[in-house]
Scaffold this motif. Structure first.
Motif, PDB file in Angstrom:
ATOM      1  N   LEU A  72     -24.704 -19.521 -38.803  1.00 29.27           N
ATOM      2  CA  LEU A  72     -23.977 -20.150 -39.906  1.00 29.27           C
ATOM      3  C   LEU A  72     -24.760 -20.002 -41.199  1.00 29.27           C
ATOM      4  O   LEU A  72     -25.983 -20.143 -41.214  1.00 29.27           O
ATOM      5  N   MET A  73     -24.023 -19.750 -42.286  1.00 33.42           N
ATOM      6  CA  MET A  73     -24.692 -19.604 -43.584  1.00 33.42           C
ATOM      7  C   MET A  73     -23.690 -19.783 -44.711  1.00 33.42           C
ATOM      8  O   MET A  73     -22.470 -19.743 -44.506  1.00 33.42           O
ATOM      9  N   GLY A  74     -24.223 -19.966 -45.908  1.00 33.10           N
ATOM     10  CA  GLY A  74     -23.386 -20.049 -47.090  1.00 33.10           C
ATOM     11  C   GLY A  74     -23.061 -18.665 -47.628  1.00 33.10           C
ATOM     12  O   GLY A  74     -23.575 -17.647 -47.153  1.00 33.10           O
ATOM     13  N   ALA A  75     -22.225 -18.634 -48.651  1.00 32.04           N
ATOM     14  CA  ALA A  75     -21.757 -17.362 -49.211  1.00 32.04           C
ATOM     15  C   ALA A  75     -22.897 -16.519 -49.766  1.00 32.04           C
ATOM     16  O   ALA A  75     -22.944 -15.301 -49.552  1.00 32.04           O
ATOM     17  N   LEU A  80     -20.552 -28.917 -43.420  1.00 31.00           N
ATOM     18  CA  LEU A  80     -20.362 -27.497 -43.129  1.00 31.00           C
ATOM     19  C   LEU A  80     -20.426 -27.238 -41.623  1.00 31.00           C
ATOM     20  O   LEU A  80     -19.571 -26.538 -41.057  1.00 31.00           O
ATOM     21  N   VAL A  81     -21.413 -27.817 -40.981  1.00 26.07           N
ATOM     22  CA  VAL A  81     -21.581 -27.636 -39.537  1.00 26.07           C
ATOM     23  C   VAL A  81     -20.368 -28.167 -38.778  1.00 26.07           C
ATOM     24  O   VAL A  81     -19.839 -27.517 -37.868  1.00 26.07           O
ATOM     25  N   GLN A  82     -19.913 -29.345 -39.140  1.00 23.25           N
ATOM     26  CA  GLN A  82     -18.776 -29.942 -38.449  1.00 23.25           C
ATOM     27  C   GLN A  82     -17.514 -29.114 -38.644  1.00 23.25           C
ATOM     28  O   GLN A  82     -16.698 -28.978 -37.717  1.00 23.25           O
ATOM     29  N   GLY A  83     -17.349 -28.529 -39.828  1.00 26.93           N
ATOM     30  CA  GLY A  83     -16.200 -27.671 -40.076  1.00 26.93           C
ATOM     31  C   GLY A  83     -16.202 -26.440 -39.190  1.00 26.93           C
ATOM     32  O   GLY A  83     -15.169 -26.062 -38.611  1.00 26.93           O
ATOM     33  N   PHE A  84     -17.357 -25.798 -39.064  1.00 29.63           N
ATOM     34  CA  PHE A  84     -17.470 -24.632 -38.195  1.00 29.63           C
ATOM     35  C   PHE A  84     -17.251 -25.016 -36.728  1.00 29.63           C
ATOM     36  O   PHE A  84     -16.637 -24.261 -35.966  1.00 29.63           O
ATOM     37  N   LEU A 142     -14.272 -22.943 -34.871  1.00 31.57           N
ATOM     38  CA  LEU A 142     -14.701 -21.898 -33.944  1.00 31.57           C
ATOM     39  C   LEU A 142     -14.903 -22.393 -32.510  1.00 31.57           C
ATOM     40  O   LEU A 142     -15.269 -21.615 -31.639  1.00 31.57           O
ATOM     41  N   GLY A 143     -14.658 -23.677 -32.270  1.00 28.35           N
ATOM     42  CA  GLY A 143     -14.830 -24.210 -30.929  1.00 28.35           C
ATOM     43  C   GLY A 143     -16.265 -24.139 -30.441  1.00 28.35           C
ATOM     44  O   GLY A 143     -16.540 -23.804 -29.294  1.00 28.35           O
ATOM     45  N   ILE A 144     -17.191 -24.488 -31.320  1.00 30.63           N
ATOM     46  CA  ILE A 144     -18.619 -24.427 -31.003  1.00 30.63           C
ATOM     47  C   ILE A 144     -18.988 -25.542 -30.026  1.00 30.63           C
ATOM     48  O   ILE A 144     -18.597 -26.696 -30.202  1.00 30.63           O
TER      49      ILE A 144
END
Length: 211
Positions: free
Chosen positions: A111-114, A29-33, A37-39
């Motif tokens: 960042l968080m889940g639904a 999840l972190v890697q996807g964001f 989003l260019g984090i």
């Protein structure tokens, strides 16, 4: 004539939770964001006492912190223990205030889940949260996107800045990891190798061996 060039703010993503234990789904999840989003930086923040739900089989805070550090290191992620030094529940607004003060020239992304995203109006000082960070969530599945987008519009009207990203989620949960450990089943595909070794070496979650 000299023109002053405005330097874009760095982006720091904050991902909190009990991490009981941290698993590959969290990292995915972190890697996807990061990519979407260019984090620039990601900070994992294990909580001492979660305010939103009761935690079952909660491992010692130091063990959860160590597992986060083991999982984070190969991916260049950061881990903070700021919530572990507080007494009582860990409120996200307090954490964001600390980070905003520590990194005033950095834009914060939460960042968080639904499930957590859909409860944001119930969080302590939620409007302050919206001023301090951007709210980022991912739907559980393709059917959940519309609900998140609808709720994001509602939050935006309250002053939030939201990001709903469609990212493929791995079918992994901390509960699944703990249950498999209790049943002496393998967890190699669920958590990083260093975390797997730590769980069994320290007999967490009722685990006795990693065979």
């Amino acid at each position: 004539m000299c023109f002053k060039t405005e330097v874009p703010m760095k982006k720091l993503a904050v991902f909190g939770g009990t991490f009981n234990p941290i698993h590959n789904g969290h990292l995915h999840l972190v890697q996807g964001f990061q990519e979407r989003l260019g984090i620039d930086r990601v900070m994992l923040i294990p909580s001492l006492v979660p305010p939103h739900k009761a935690a079952e089989d909660l491992a010692n805070a130091n063990d959860r912190l160590t597992m986060c550090r083991l999982a984070a290191q190969p991916h260049g992620l950061e881990v903070s223990d700021i919530e572990l030094h507080r007494k009582g529940p860990s409120y996200t607004v307090d954490t964001l205030r600390q980070l905003h003060h520590a990194y005033p020239d950095t834009e914060l992304y939460l960042l968080m889940g639904a499930d957590m995203f859909l409860t944001l109006e119930q969080w302590r000082e939620y409007k302050t949260l919206f001023r301090l960070a951007r709210m980022c969530a991912v739907p559980r599945d393709e059917n959940g996107k519309d609900e998140l987008l609808w709720y994001a519009e509602k939050l935006n009207a309250l002053g939030a800045k939201t990001h709903v990203e469609e990212l493929p989620l791995l079918p992994i949960s901390s509960t699944l990891v703990r249950e498999r450990v209790k049943q002496s089943l393998p967890i190699a595909d669920l958590v990083p190798k260093a975390v797997e070794d730590y769980i069994f070496q320290h007999h967490l979650y009722g685990g006795n061996s990693n065979g």
